[in-house]
Design a protein around this motif. Structure first.
Motif, PDB file in Angstrom:
ATOM      1  N   VAL A  38      -1.937 -24.877  31.623  1.00 51.86           N
ATOM      2  CA  VAL A  38      -0.729 -24.249  31.852  1.00 51.86           C
ATOM      3  C   VAL A  38      -0.165 -23.594  30.931  1.00 51.86           C
ATOM      4  CG1 VAL A  38       1.665 -24.996  32.834  1.00 51.86           C
ATOM      5  CG2 VAL A  38      -0.302 -26.232  33.639  1.00 51.86           C
ATOM      6  N   LYS A  39       0.265 -22.321  31.127  1.00 48.76           N
ATOM      7  CA  LYS A  39       0.852 -21.521  30.164  1.00 48.76           C
ATOM      8  C   LYS A  39       2.371 -22.092  29.595  1.00 48.76           C
ATOM      9  CE  LYS A  39      -1.448 -17.397  31.481  1.00 48.76           C
ATOM     10  NZ  LYS A  39      -1.123 -15.977  31.813  1.00 48.76           N
ATOM     11  N   GLY A  40       2.445 -21.711  28.160  1.00 46.09           N
ATOM     12  CA  GLY A  40       3.794 -22.031  27.729  1.00 46.09           C
ATOM     13  C   GLY A  40       4.112 -23.267  27.324  1.00 46.09           C
ATOM     14  N   LEU A  41       2.930 -24.263  27.500  1.00 48.28           N
ATOM     15  CA  LEU A  41       3.218 -25.645  26.845  1.00 48.28           C
ATOM     16  C   LEU A  41       2.973 -25.782  25.324  1.00 48.28           C
ATOM     17  CD1 LEU A  41       1.231 -27.772  29.392  1.00 48.28           C
ATOM     18  CD2 LEU A  41       3.708 -27.388  29.436  1.00 48.28           C
ATOM     19  N   LYS A  42       3.906 -26.550  24.739  1.00 50.85           N
ATOM     20  CA  LYS A  42       3.944 -26.741  23.196  1.00 50.85           C
ATOM     21  C   LYS A  42       2.232 -27.024  22.868  1.00 50.85           C
ATOM     22  CE  LYS A  42       6.174 -29.113  19.331  1.00 50.85           C
ATOM     23  NZ  LYS A  42       6.969 -29.987  19.181  1.00 50.85           N
ATOM     24  N   ALA A  43       1.896 -26.320  21.734  1.00 50.26           N
ATOM     25  CA  ALA A  43       0.793 -26.639  21.287  1.00 50.26           C
ATOM     26  C   ALA A  43       0.377 -26.960  20.053  1.00 50.26           C
ATOM     27  CB  ALA A  43      -0.321 -25.475  21.829  1.00 50.26           C
ATOM     28  N   GLN A  44      -0.201 -27.973  19.626  1.00 46.46           N
ATOM     29  CA  GLN A  44      -0.143 -28.482  18.082  1.00 46.46           C
ATOM     30  C   GLN A  44      -1.287 -29.599  18.114  1.00 46.46           C
ATOM     31  OE1 GLN A  44       3.907 -29.406  17.536  1.00 46.46           O
ATOM     32  NE2 GLN A  44       3.203 -31.871  17.445  1.00 46.46           N
ATOM     33  N   PRO A  45      -2.290 -29.711  17.317  1.00 44.87           N
ATOM     34  CA  PRO A  45      -3.138 -30.673  17.188  1.00 44.87           C
ATOM     35  C   PRO A  45      -2.665 -32.106  17.436  1.00 44.87           C
ATOM     36  CG  PRO A  45      -3.680 -28.814  15.835  1.00 44.87           C
ATOM     37  CD  PRO A  45      -2.413 -28.641  16.130  1.00 44.87           C
ATOM     38  N   TRP A  46      -1.778 -32.318  16.421  1.00 45.87           N
ATOM     39  CA  TRP A  46      -1.318 -33.778  16.118  1.00 45.87           C
ATOM     40  C   TRP A  46       0.099 -33.832  16.508  1.00 45.87           C
ATOM     41  CZ3 TRP A  46      -4.765 -37.504  15.149  1.00 45.87           C
ATOM     42  CH2 TRP A  46      -6.216 -36.980  14.611  1.00 45.87           C
TER      43      TRP A  46
END
Length: 570
Positions: free
Chosen positions: A379-387
């Protein structure tokens, strides 16, 4: 007399003036005449000049024509030699192609498919047909859809088709039904009826109407004197609509019919291979693609799918050239995220850093959110970070509950390991390079495993309070035990719609670690680690004893309630 004497000069004066007027008028007429004559002379002269130029031009053209004819004669004598030379070069190329095996290009066509809401998941097991098919840059020949009879009623057919193209599905259907009633042997009228039913099914969102369309497409083929192009279009669309309804075996039969009717058309064999993959029959799909590659060694579509199958068989090294050359071909149907995903994964497993070149290319093509985040159900626009931290997720109550009750969760898990070890099933997604890794699942795709929960009732009761976890239809809740000497390949989860929590239960002091993107972490007993498993992650278990953790997947916190209700399960 005096009066006459006075009038006489006046009369003479008038006569004189009138005489002058007459002279002036005559002079003006003479001027006009001279002017007209001059214009006529000029016109005649111009016409003569034009005629002269025309004659000169015609003469020049004749002269040039003679010269051109002599040149053409000279060239025609040279042409056979040149053609023979070109032929030799082509033969040489063909010989080189046969030696190389996989370098010439063939452009297979694909049946139109319904656009999925999201791209497909990179899974080696259930194959999902690519939702998007590339369009070839070559101009396609216009299909011939009319037989001799249909040409006689072309005006009526065109009128009905015009209604369909204007989006007037109901009117078009009535028009084509009338034509079918009047001309029952007309293949084009029957095909138009099927298309109108197809359009109407989409408009009404009616599976019943779509089934009517499927039946009508099939009727087209059974009529006499059906043009080959119309048979191809009807059966391809019939197979596609059957797949849309989940009638995979029916679709397979339709595709088999196409291949039987047109055995030299590799595009239909490619479609048949996809049909086998859709029902999980990799063995027959493999045979089909081997046949295609024997007929067309450079068919990019067949290459990527053959490579995909080889990789699913864990023939990693063998799969790489097929996946790579298939992607490099640029053929329709090859520019799919899963092929970039699996080529990169295969290269990584061979220790080849070229993997990241293909991940980068997949990212540039829009298949991946980034080089590190390579999930395909997104889903586009979701916050993305590994941890993530508990506070960032907003699920602090869940984290507190897990950490507070970690010993209870641990003890129930250890009890199952002691008494019902068979409940722990080996990891079966081909993610291990080596070692022993098993899992005991309590919730899968938002569905509770009642039998499993009977063995760990307190743990399941604890989790029932947290729908962000139990209702996560794109995740799981499970125990995970990993034994010493295990290495899990770098891999990514299927979706960015979830976050993954790891609760440490039994953690050796040294030797266990997890990497997500470029950051390494270790587990602690009674503590929760949270990461986004759509990012590349890798696990090492080099301790002297087993590691036990509890995995809880939760919805990504930025998803709306509507999205959580409607997103399809994974």
């Amino acid at each position: 007399k005096v009066k006459e004497a006075l009038k006489e000069p006046l009369r003479k004066s008038r006569e004189k003036q009138e005489s002058k007027k007459e002279e002036s008028k005559d002079e003006e007429e003479k001027k006009k005449a001279r002017k007209g004559k001059d214009a006529t002379d000029r016109k005649d002269k111009k016409a003569a000049d034009v005629e002269k130029v025309k004659k000169d031009s015609d003469k020049a053209k004749k002269d040039r024509g003679k010269e051109k004819g002599s040149d053409k004669t000279a060239k025609s004598k040279e042409t056979p030699k040149k053609s023979a030379s070109e032929k030799d070069i082509q033969v040489g190329k063909d010989k080189e192609t046969k030696k190389a095996g996989l370098k010439e290009r063939s452009v297979p066509a694909q049946p139109p498919s319904p656009e999925p809401e999201e791209p497909n998941q990179p899974a080696e097991k259930p194959y999902v047909e690519p939702g998007k098919v590339s369009i070839t840059s070559k101009k396609k020949k216009k299909p011939k859809l009319l037989n001799k009879f249909d040409k006689t009623i072309k005006a009526e057919l065109d009128a009905a088709e015009k209604l369909r193209k204007k989006g007037k599905a109901e009117e078009a259907l009535r028009a084509f039904e009338a034509l079918v009633s009047q001309y029952p042997q007309s293949p084009r009228a029957r095909y138009g009826k099927a298309q109108s039913e197809d359009d109407l099914a989409e408009k009404m969102r009616s599976n019943e109407m779509l089934q009517k369309a499927i039946n009508t497409y099939d009727e087209v083929v059974s009529l006499p004197n059906v043009p080959s192009d119309l048979i191809k279009l009807s059966l391809k669309r019939e197979a596609d609509r059957q797949q849309f309804l989940g009638r995979m075996r029916g679709s397979l039969l339709t595709l088999q019919k196409l291949v039987q009717l047109f055995p030299s058309d590799t595009s239909f064999k490619n479609d048949l291979g996809v049909g086998y993959l859709l029902i999980g029959d990799n063995s027959n799909a493999k045979k089909v693609y081997e046949e295609v590659l024997s007929m067309a060694p450079n068919d990019g579509f067949a290459k990527v799918h053959y490579g995909f199958i080889l990789k699913a068989e864990n023939k990693i090294a063998e799969s790489i050239p097929y996946l790579k050359e298939g992607l490099e071909s640029g053929d329709p149907g090859t520019d799919d995220g899963r092929f970039y995903f699996h080529l990169g994964d295969a290269l990584q497993r061979m220790g080849d850093q070229e993997a990241y070149k293909w991940y980068e290319l997949g990212y540039q093509r829009g298949h991946f959110a980034s080089v590190w985040q390579r999930s395909l159900y997104n889903v586009k626009g979701l916050k993305a970070q590994p941890w993530w931290t508990a506070r960032e997720t907003g699920y602090t109550e869940l984290v507190k509950s897990l950490e507070k009750n970690w010993k209870l969760i641990r003890d129930e898990g250890l009890s199952v390991m002691d008494k019902k070890r068979s409940f722990f099933l080996p990891e079966d997604e081909n993610l291990r390079e080596k070692g022993d890794w098993s899992q005991f699942t309590l919730w899968q795709q938002g569905r509770k495993n009642e039998n499993a929960c009977k063995s760990v009732p307190k743990t399941c009761a604890l989790l029932e309070r947290f729908p962000e976890a139990t209702g996560c239809r794109r995740g799981q809740i499970k125990y995970s035990v990993m034994h010493p000497g295990t290495h899990v390949w770098p891999h990514t989860g299927p979706t960015n719609c979830r976050l993954r929590m790891h609760l440490g239960l039994v953690i050796p002091r040294e030797g266990c670690r997890i990497r997500c993107a470029q950051d390494n972490r270790t587990w602690e007993e009674g503590k929760v680690l949270i990461f986004d498993d759509s990012f590349e992650h890798e696990v090492w278990q080099d301790a002297e004893s087993s590691r036990l953790i509890f995995i809880v997947d939760v919805w990504h916190p930025e998803l709306t309630a509507q999205q959580r209700r409607t997103l399809p399960a994974i």
